[in-house]
Design an enzyme around this catalytic site. Structure first.
Site, PDB file in Angstrom:
ATOM      1  N   THR A 174      35.093 -76.659  14.814  1.00  0.00           N
ATOM      2  CA  THR A 174      35.423 -76.181  16.163  1.00  0.00           C
ATOM      3  C   THR A 174      34.589 -74.967  16.568  1.00  0.00           C
ATOM      4  O   THR A 174      34.578 -74.578  17.739  1.00  0.00           O
ATOM      5  CB  THR A 174      36.908 -75.796  16.264  1.00  0.00           C
ATOM      6  OG1 THR A 174      37.169 -74.638  15.442  1.00  0.00           O
ATOM      7  CG2 THR A 174      37.798 -76.952  15.840  1.00  0.00           C
ATOM      8  N   GLY A 175      33.923 -74.350  15.602  1.00  0.00           N
ATOM      9  CA  GLY A 175      33.091 -73.186  15.889  1.00  0.00           C
ATOM     10  C   GLY A 175      33.819 -71.863  15.836  1.00  0.00           C
ATOM     11  O   GLY A 175      33.207 -70.810  16.062  1.00  0.00           O
ATOM     12  N   LYS A 176      35.101 -71.899  15.485  1.00  0.00           N
ATOM     13  CA  LYS A 176      35.870 -70.644  15.548  1.00  0.00           C
ATOM     14  C   LYS A 176      35.482 -69.638  14.465  1.00  0.00           C
ATOM     15  O   LYS A 176      35.837 -68.462  14.557  1.00  0.00           O
ATOM     16  CB  LYS A 176      37.363 -70.927  15.492  1.00  0.00           C
ATOM     17  CG  LYS A 176      37.875 -71.514  14.201  1.00  0.00           C
ATOM     18  CD  LYS A 176      39.379 -71.781  14.313  1.00  0.00           C
ATOM     19  CE  LYS A 176      39.955 -72.385  13.058  1.00  0.00           C
ATOM     20  NZ  LYS A 176      41.412 -72.642  13.212  1.00  0.00           N
ATOM     21  N   TYR A 178      52.271 -79.002  -2.382  1.00  0.00           N
ATOM     22  CA  TYR A 178      52.316 -78.252  -1.126  1.00  0.00           C
ATOM     23  C   TYR A 178      53.524 -77.334  -1.029  1.00  0.00           C
ATOM     24  O   TYR A 178      54.569 -77.628  -1.588  1.00  0.00           O
ATOM     25  CB  TYR A 178      52.337 -79.230   0.058  1.00  0.00           C
ATOM     26  CG  TYR A 178      51.093 -80.049   0.223  1.00  0.00           C
ATOM     27  CD1 TYR A 178      49.920 -79.759  -0.458  1.00  0.00           C
ATOM     28  CD2 TYR A 178      51.084 -81.161   1.064  1.00  0.00           C
ATOM     29  CE1 TYR A 178      48.780 -80.537  -0.302  1.00  0.00           C
ATOM     30  CE2 TYR A 178      49.958 -81.951   1.219  1.00  0.00           C
ATOM     31  CZ  TYR A 178      48.805 -81.633   0.528  1.00  0.00           C
ATOM     32  OH  TYR A 178      47.687 -82.416   0.678  1.00  0.00           O
ATOM     33  N   LEU A 203      38.223 -81.991  10.392  1.00  0.00           N
ATOM     34  CA  LEU A 203      37.692 -80.888  11.196  1.00  0.00           C
ATOM     35  C   LEU A 203      37.087 -79.818  10.283  1.00  0.00           C
ATOM     36  O   LEU A 203      36.849 -78.703  10.724  1.00  0.00           O
ATOM     37  CB  LEU A 203      38.792 -80.273  12.074  1.00  0.00           C
ATOM     38  CG  LEU A 203      39.352 -81.170  13.179  1.00  0.00           C
ATOM     39  CD1 LEU A 203      40.421 -80.435  13.980  1.00  0.00           C
ATOM     40  CD2 LEU A 203      38.237 -81.656  14.103  1.00  0.00           C
ATOM     41  N   SER A 205      40.595 -83.229   6.028  1.00  0.00           N
ATOM     42  CA  SER A 205      39.608 -82.207   6.418  1.00  0.00           C
ATOM     43  C   SER A 205      38.585 -82.749   7.395  1.00  0.00           C
ATOM     44  O   SER A 205      37.398 -82.426   7.327  1.00  0.00           O
ATOM     45  CB  SER A 205      38.894 -81.626   5.190  1.00  0.00           C
ATOM     46  OG  SER A 205      39.726 -80.738   4.500  1.00  0.00           O
ATOM     47  N   GLY A 256      38.767 -76.664  10.290  1.00  0.00           N
ATOM     48  CA  GLY A 256      38.589 -75.914  11.527  1.00  0.00           C
ATOM     49  C   GLY A 256      37.187 -75.413  11.770  1.00  0.00           C
ATOM     50  O   GLY A 256      36.868 -74.953  12.875  1.00  0.00           O
TER      51      GLY A 256
END
Length: 351
Positions: A246-248, A53, A240, A238, A243
């Site tokens: 979230t529908g973004k 990272y 989400l 992961s 991301g």
């Protein structure tokens, strides 16, 4: 914050874990400090990082995230307050991880070099959980349960699992690491590690860090039973779907500052043909129940019997606050029934 046993150890980790892979790339050192301070104040005692990272990994930034965490622990004087997890890379063609420019493998020389560098960057003399980021052997679908098996041919120079375990035992004996974990591993790999350690070779693995979300429940096939019966608990990442849940990103949207807007193709596994209809279906469930879809998705993962902790990754404080509040979210029977109905219809579109 609920605390759960880490495998068969005496360590108790928070059911939510603070992920760190954006620190030093998308997030500044000051922003990382703010996230760390807030997470600990909310009861999180578990921090996950890696020698790789921040992401996307590159020579100019590799190791920067560990350095930030090390500075924070030194500045706060709180090393004993956190359970710290980091990772060693598996088989890789990148040449910037090792001093001699060689391709990383899970051999003694490579692992010893990696752990010593991580300890230096983290400004600590021990790591609570040292994880193998991905296997040395060639695997399909980055080590997770595949939807389509790719028939990878074994490498001629594949490092035996027993050899890797022997090195890890040296590190445990030396006090450099306390426990061993896996990541992006398969059912065969996980059982191979447990069988070898049960037979007397090396430390027993206590956790497995794999992707698990409403869009990818492949962990439930084989690995969930292993996690329960062998006490190798899931550290879910992961959850989400980077991301997506979230529908973004629906309808081709790419919000300014979002990871997949900045780094093209970074999350291609979450942009399959089936991802969007499944996401819309889960968004409808959240809307029907009048709840936040991110909290619902995280709470679902946290509530699984095979889950030890859910790793949260947020670039903004408002995202982190929403995510951490998910530990108070209750998945009702009606909600779980609706989730499972969508899953039976859409399956695992993002394995």
């Amino acid at each position: 914050m609920e605390k759960r046993k880490l495998g068969r150890t005496d360590l108790e980790v928070s059911s939510l874990c603070l992920g760190t892979m954006t620190w030093g790339e998308q997030n500044t050192k000051a922003e990382a400090y703010e996230q760390l301070d807030y997470a600990l104040d909310q009861g999180i005692n578990f921090i996950d990082t890696a020698e790789l990272y921040p992401v996307p990994s590159r020579a100019a930034t590799q190791g920067r995230t560990e350095e930030i965490i090390g500075d924070w622990m030194a500045d706060r004087g709180n090393r004993s307050d956190v359970i710290l997890a980091t990772k060693v890379v598996g088989r890789s063609m990148s040449t910037y991880f090792r001093d001699d420019g060689s391709h990383p493998r899970l051999t003694r020389a490579h692992i010893v070099e990696a752990v010593d560098k991580s300890l230096k960057r983290l400004k600590t003399d021990y790591i609570d959980l040292y994880q193998i980021h991905w296997p040395d052997r060639k695997v399909t679908q980055f080590g997770t349960n595949p939807m389509v098996y790719a028939h990878p041919e074994p490498a001629d120079d594949e490092t035996p699992i027993a050899e890797t375990l022997s090195v890890m035992q040296e590190l445990v004996t030396a006090g450099k690491i306390r426990h061993l974990g896996l990541s992006n591993e398969s059912a065969w790999g996980t059982m191979s590690y447990t069988r070898a350690s049960d037979a007397g070779t090396g430390p027993r693995v206590v956790s497995i860090q794999n992707a698990y979300s409403l869009l990818n429940r492949t962990f439930e096939v084989n690995l969930a039973e292993i996690a329960m019966r062998e006490q190798v608990g899931l550290l879910a990442y992961s959850s989400l779907a980077q991301g997506v849940i979230t529908g973004k990103y629906l309808d081709g949207k790419r919000p300014a500052g979002a990871r997949m807007s900045i780094f093209e193709n970074f999350g291609s596994r979450y942009f399959t043909n089936g991802a969007e209809p499944a996401t819309r279906a889960y968004l409808k469930i959240a809307d029907d129940f009048g709840v936040d879809v991110a909290q619902m998705a995280l709470a679902f993962v946290e509530s699984r019997s095979f889950t030890t902790s859910v790793i949260l990754g947020a670039t903004k404080m408002d995202q982190l606050k929403t995510d951490i509040a998910a530990h108070q979210f209750v998945i009702t029977e009606e909600m779980e029934k609706a989730i499972n109905e969508v899953h039976m219809l859409h399956g695992n579109p993002c394995p």
